[in-house]
Design a protein around this motif. Structure first.
Motif, PDB file in Angstrom:
ATOM      1  N   ALA A  13       1.279  66.986  54.972  1.00  0.00           N
ATOM      2  CA  ALA A  13       1.963  66.331  56.087  1.00  0.00           C
ATOM      3  C   ALA A  13       2.063  67.258  57.296  1.00  0.00           C
ATOM      4  N   MET A  14       2.311  68.538  57.047  1.00  0.00           N
ATOM      5  CA  MET A  14       2.391  69.504  58.136  1.00  0.00           C
ATOM      6  C   MET A  14       1.037  69.658  58.831  1.00  0.00           C
ATOM      7  N   THR A  15      -0.034  69.654  58.054  1.00  0.00           N
ATOM      8  CA  THR A  15      -1.380  69.721  58.628  1.00  0.00           C
ATOM      9  C   THR A  15      -1.666  68.493  59.470  1.00  0.00           C
ATOM     10  N   ALA A  16      -1.299  67.330  58.960  1.00  0.00           N
ATOM     11  CA  ALA A  16      -1.515  66.087  59.714  1.00  0.00           C
ATOM     12  C   ALA A  16      -0.701  66.086  61.005  1.00  0.00           C
ATOM     13  N   HIS A  17       0.522  66.572  60.950  1.00  0.00           N
ATOM     14  CA  HIS A  17       1.374  66.636  62.135  1.00  0.00           C
ATOM     15  C   HIS A  17       0.758  67.573  63.178  1.00  0.00           C
ATOM     16  N   ALA A  18       0.306  68.751  62.742  1.00  0.00           N
ATOM     17  CA  ALA A  18      -0.298  69.710  63.670  1.00  0.00           C
ATOM     18  C   ALA A  18      -1.572  69.137  64.292  1.00  0.00           C
ATOM     19  N   ALA A  19      -2.378  68.444  63.498  1.00  0.00           N
ATOM     20  CA  ALA A  19      -3.614  67.854  64.019  1.00  0.00           C
ATOM     21  C   ALA A  19      -3.317  66.763  65.035  1.00  0.00           C
ATOM     22  N   GLU A  20      -2.345  65.907  64.734  1.00  0.00           N
ATOM     23  CA  GLU A  20      -1.990  64.826  65.658  1.00  0.00           C
ATOM     24  C   GLU A  20      -1.383  65.392  66.936  1.00  0.00           C
ATOM     25  N   ARG A  21      -0.577  66.419  66.795  1.00  0.00           N
ATOM     26  CA  ARG A  21       0.012  67.040  67.989  1.00  0.00           C
ATOM     27  C   ARG A  21      -1.073  67.668  68.864  1.00  0.00           C
ATOM     28  N   ALA A  48      10.293  64.553  61.505  1.00  0.00           N
ATOM     29  CA  ALA A  48       9.327  63.541  61.114  1.00  0.00           C
ATOM     30  C   ALA A  48       9.115  63.483  59.603  1.00  0.00           C
ATOM     31  N   TYR A  49       9.255  64.604  58.942  1.00  0.00           N
ATOM     32  CA  TYR A  49       9.030  64.643  57.499  1.00  0.00           C
ATOM     33  C   TYR A  49      10.199  63.984  56.784  1.00  0.00           C
ATOM     34  N   ARG A  50       9.929  63.324  55.704  1.00  0.00           N
ATOM     35  CA  ARG A  50      10.966  62.515  55.048  1.00  0.00           C
ATOM     36  C   ARG A  50      12.152  63.316  54.552  1.00  0.00           C
ATOM     37  N   HIS A  63       4.437  54.115  66.517  1.00  0.00           N
ATOM     38  CA  HIS A  63       4.639  55.319  65.710  1.00  0.00           C
ATOM     39  C   HIS A  63       3.298  55.858  65.256  1.00  0.00           C
ATOM     40  N   VAL A  64       3.239  57.167  65.095  1.00  0.00           N
ATOM     41  CA  VAL A  64       2.038  57.819  64.589  1.00  0.00           C
ATOM     42  C   VAL A  64       2.276  58.103  63.120  1.00  0.00           C
ATOM     43  N   THR A  65       1.337  57.733  62.284  1.00  0.00           N
ATOM     44  CA  THR A  65       1.465  58.043  60.865  1.00  0.00           C
ATOM     45  C   THR A  65       0.207  58.726  60.390  1.00  0.00           C
ATOM     46  N   SER A  66       0.344  59.477  59.336  1.00  0.00           N
ATOM     47  CA  SER A  66      -0.813  60.141  58.749  1.00  0.00           C
ATOM     48  C   SER A  66      -1.053  59.556  57.369  1.00  0.00           C
ATOM     49  N   GLY A  67      -2.101  60.008  56.724  1.00  0.00           N
ATOM     50  CA  GLY A  67      -2.363  59.588  55.364  1.00  0.00           C
ATOM     51  C   GLY A  67      -1.454  60.285  54.377  1.00  0.00           C
ATOM     52  N   ALA A  68      -0.741  61.320  54.844  1.00  0.00           N
ATOM     53  CA  ALA A  68       0.129  62.075  53.956  1.00  0.00           C
ATOM     54  C   ALA A  68       1.408  61.287  53.690  1.00  0.00           C
ATOM     55  N   GLU A  69       1.725  61.140  52.445  1.00  0.00           N
ATOM     56  CA  GLU A  69       2.912  60.382  52.060  1.00  0.00           C
ATOM     57  C   GLU A  69       4.168  61.059  52.584  1.00  0.00           C
ATOM     58  N   GLY A  70       5.078  60.277  53.096  1.00  0.00           N
ATOM     59  CA  GLY A  70       6.345  60.817  53.533  1.00  0.00           C
ATOM     60  C   GLY A  70       6.345  61.353  54.948  1.00  0.00           C
ATOM     61  N   PHE A  71       5.301  61.115  55.706  1.00  0.00           N
ATOM     62  CA  PHE A  71       5.239  61.658  57.051  1.00  0.00           C
ATOM     63  C   PHE A  71       4.955  60.566  58.059  1.00  0.00           C
TER      64      PHE A  71
END
Length: 127
Positions: A13-21, A48-50, A63-71
């Motif tokens: 989830a942190m990787t997905a957040h950094a990539a989206e940012r 953003a993390y659950r 909203h922006v969502t990633s494939g990572a559960e809980g994010f």
């Protein structure tokens, strides 16, 4: 199996957040000369993390969502100083945000590697 481990989920989830940012920051830089453009950013990962106190869910298309559960994270508009052409993008601030996103991405990779190292140790493998 790895998807069930909280540290692996958090790292993903942190990787997905950094990539989206990083994508959003790139869009800000690309529109630095667009009159009236407002700089955007993602809410901090901790919110953003659950597990965060203000955890968000993707409840609408904005909203922006990633494939990572809980994010999921919401895109916010930065309230900065207005340039003469009417836009709100500061290249200096975008450079700082880029460095923060890079640091968050590197941290997510370190967490992932550390988790894999602990798993290897637990099953008796070296490396």
């Amino acid at each position: 199996m790895l998807e069930r481990l909280e540290t692996i989920r958090m790292a993903r989830a942190m990787t997905a957040h950094a990539a989206e940012r990083t994508k959003i920051i790139a869009g800000n830089v690309a529109n630095a000369d667009t009159p009236g453009f407002r700089a955007r950013d993602l809410e901090p990962f901790a919110r953003a993390y659950r597990g965060g106190a203000d955890a968000l869910r993707a409840t609408r298309a904005g909203h922006v969502t990633s494939g990572a559960e809980g994010f999921s994270a919401r895109i916010t508009e930065d309230e900065g100083e207005r340039a003469p052409n009417g836009n709100y993008v500061s290249l200096e601030e975008e450079m700082v945000k880029t460095a923060e996103a890079k640091r968050a991405h590197e941290l997510s990779i370190a967490v992932y590697r550390s988790s894999l190292s602990m798993l290897r140790t637990a099953i008796g493998r070296k490396g």
